[in-house]
Design an enzyme around this catalytic site. Structure first.
Site, short mmCIF file in Angstrom:
data_model
loop_
_atom_site.label_atom_id
_atom_site.label_comp_id
_atom_site.label_asym_id
_atom_site.label_seq_id
_atom_site.Cartn_x
_atom_site.Cartn_y
_atom_site.Cartn_z
N ASP A 31 -2.07 5.66 -6.29
CA ASP A 31 -2.25 4.94 -5.04
C ASP A 31 -2.49 3.47 -5.31
O ASP A 31 -3.51 3.09 -5.88
CB ASP A 31 -3.43 5.53 -4.25
CG ASP A 31 -3.64 4.81 -2.92
OD1 ASP A 31 -2.66 4.26 -2.40
OD2 ASP A 31 -4.78 4.79 -2.43
N ASP B 158 0.83 -1.20 0.00
CA ASP B 158 0.00 0.00 0.00
C ASP B 158 0.87 1.25 0.00
O ASP B 158 1.51 1.57 1.00
CB ASP B 158 -0.90 -0.03 1.24
CG ASP B 158 -1.87 1.13 1.28
OD1 ASP B 158 -1.94 1.88 0.29
OD2 ASP B 158 -2.55 1.28 2.30
#
Length: 501
Positions: A312, A114
């Site tokens: 992202d 992440d």
């Protein structure tokens, strides 16, 4: 206290209010984990990743003494890197995971990679309210090298017991929570690279609720900027260059690869500048889109609204401002001469889907769907194939749906993982650039070695030496990314994060 607003992506989508999320967290581990937003209807395989944003006090120090600890390498100081395989499937599972080993002897965990989070955490054996995940919980009592992180100046909350450990607590938009203690132990990265096991600080969960409780993956591997990030900790120790890379597998393969540390950029890599002060996230200067070689009639400023264009890995799909999305959708539909628009697989979503593809093989979709070019600040182009903007219809064979959506009324452009399948994305934080290289991520190592001759770190270096702090970025299916009452905004250092105090 930060407040978030979700705006509807279309007139048929309900508005959701994300408000009054009080952050009770150890200041330096101010980082949200990945949350899987479940589809509203049973039977759907829609797993969308979501990452809310929290401000972080700029005065905090992960190590508690307030001293800068960034040690960038120079061109004559090569460093190793860690090669790590990625598992799972972006659309089916909603995330990619990699394996990490913690403790002595090592205990294995599957962690969601992440770029929108900083802290790395796993469930602790002392957890009374943690779900059943892929692997057993971390047992600090079985590790001869584990040490609790004692309270210090950077710890805003401490355990009221004899250990006096630093605590963290996280709250998320859909009411999931993660909380626990901070510990330090030996972390190992597998045997594919040259990085030896290193002592690192991580979170040991004592409670999780909501989607964090039910997800299959064990926890989070935070790759964002900030002291608790695995990348930052390795850079601080002088182990790797300030860089990492991700390569997500394609529509028909899944999996992929990642590299912690620098690599020799392959020939043909396309670069985009990542403005250190533009937004709090990994961002690029997107200046236009071409569909089937035709430029969309859009001002470059449409991609520079609010937070600009951000990347992202913790978001599954891509989200465009309204004007850009409408132009993109219309351009795609004009190029589909043999496809018919049909309803999406889930009535809860207003998906734009098409039947009549000439092949069920994702690699042959170019026979029906056009290429899309992303144009960066200096005219560089990254060509995307249909697998970078489509996902298979789960109920109609040979049908596909757009994986790019309107970002409500928000002017931010959010580029999620789907856009970069079969693309090596190099986050060169040292030089404020992000590189893109189209490749087959399932056999990245052979292709990269053949292209560059080795996997050694890049030779260039930056003289910039400064500290970084962290926050998070995120989007649900229709998140607007609208921050309200953020407070005083501070731009710290060269890239990635904005802070509110």
């Amino acid at each position: 206290m930060a407040q978030f607003l979700w705006a509807p992506a279309s007139s048929t989508t309900a508005a959701v209010l994300l408000s009054n999320f009080m952050l009770f967290v150890w200041a330096a581990v101010d980082d949200s984990s990945t949350v899987i937003l479940r589809p509203p209807h049973d039977g759907s395989n829609r797993h969308t990743m979501f990452l809310p944003l929290f401000p972080s006090p700029s005065s905090s120090s992960f190590f508690g003494d307030g001293k800068p600890r960034r040690h960038l390498h120079t061109s004559d100081a090569p460093s190793p890197n860690a090669r790590m395989a990625l598992h799972d499937d972006l659309l089916f599972d909603g995330y990619f995971t990699t394996s990490l080993w913690i403790g002595s002897p090592p205990q294995k965990f599957a962690l969601i990679v992440d770029t929108g989070s900083t802290v790395t955490y796993v469930p602790c054996s002392t957890c009374q309210r943690c779900g059943n995940h892929q692997d057993p919980k971390f047992n600090p009592y079985l590790s001869s090298t584990y040490q609790p992180v004692k309270c210090n100046a950077g710890c805003s909350s401490c355990a009221n017991d004899t250990l006096q450990q630093c605590l963290y607590e996280r709250k998320y938009a859909e009411l999931s929570t993660s909380s626990g203690v901070l510990g330090e132990d030996v972390i190992s990265f597998g045997n594919l690279g040259q990085v030896l096991p290193q002592r690192s600080i991580f979170g040991c969960e004592n409670m999780e609720t909501g989607d964090l409780f039910t997800q299959h993956a064990d926890g989070i591997m935070g790759l964002g900027r900030g002291d608790p990030s695995i990348v930052d900790q390795l850079v601080d120790k002088g182990v790797i260059r300030d860089s990492f890379s991700l390569c997500y597998g394609g529509m028909d393969t899944g999996g992929g690869a990642m590299v912690l540390g620098g690599i020799s950029p392959p020939s043909g890599m396309v670069y985009a500048y990542s403005d250190p002060a533009r937004s709090p996230y990994y961002n690029i200067k997107l200046r236009g889109l071409h569909v089937a070689g035709k430029r969309l009639d859009l001002s470059p400023s449409v991609f520079d609204g609010r937070l600009g264009t951000i990347l992202d890995s913790g978001t599954t799909y891509a989200f465009l401002p309204e004007a850009a999305f409408l132009a993109f959708k219309d351009a795609i539909m004009k190029e589909l001469h043999n496809a018919k628009q049909i309803n999406g697989p889930d009535p809860g979503y207003n998906d734009i889907c098409f039947s009549g593809a000439k092949s069920d093989d994702g690699s042959q979709l170019l026979r029906t769907f056009p290429t899309v070019d992303m144009v960066f600040g200096k005219g560089q182009k990254l060509s995307l194939t249909p697998e970078n903007y489509l996902f298979p219809h789960s109920m109609v064979e040979g049908a596909y749906c757009l994986g790019i959506f309107q970002n409500g009324k928000d002017a931010t452009t959010l580029l999620g993982g789907i856009l970069f399948r079969n693309t090596l994305v190099m986050y060169d934080r040292e030089h404020n650039t992000i590189g893109f290289w189209k490749t087959n991520c399932s056999d990245l190592w052979g292709r990269l070695d053949a292209s560059t001759g080795d996997m050694s770190p890049a030779s260039s270096a930056s003289s910039n030496n400064s500290t970084r702090s962290s926050s998070d970025v995120g989007s649900g299916r229709f998140i607007s990314l609208q921050l309200i009452a953020l407070g005083i905004i501070l731009f710290l250092l060269s890239n990635h994060y904005v802070f509110g105090v």
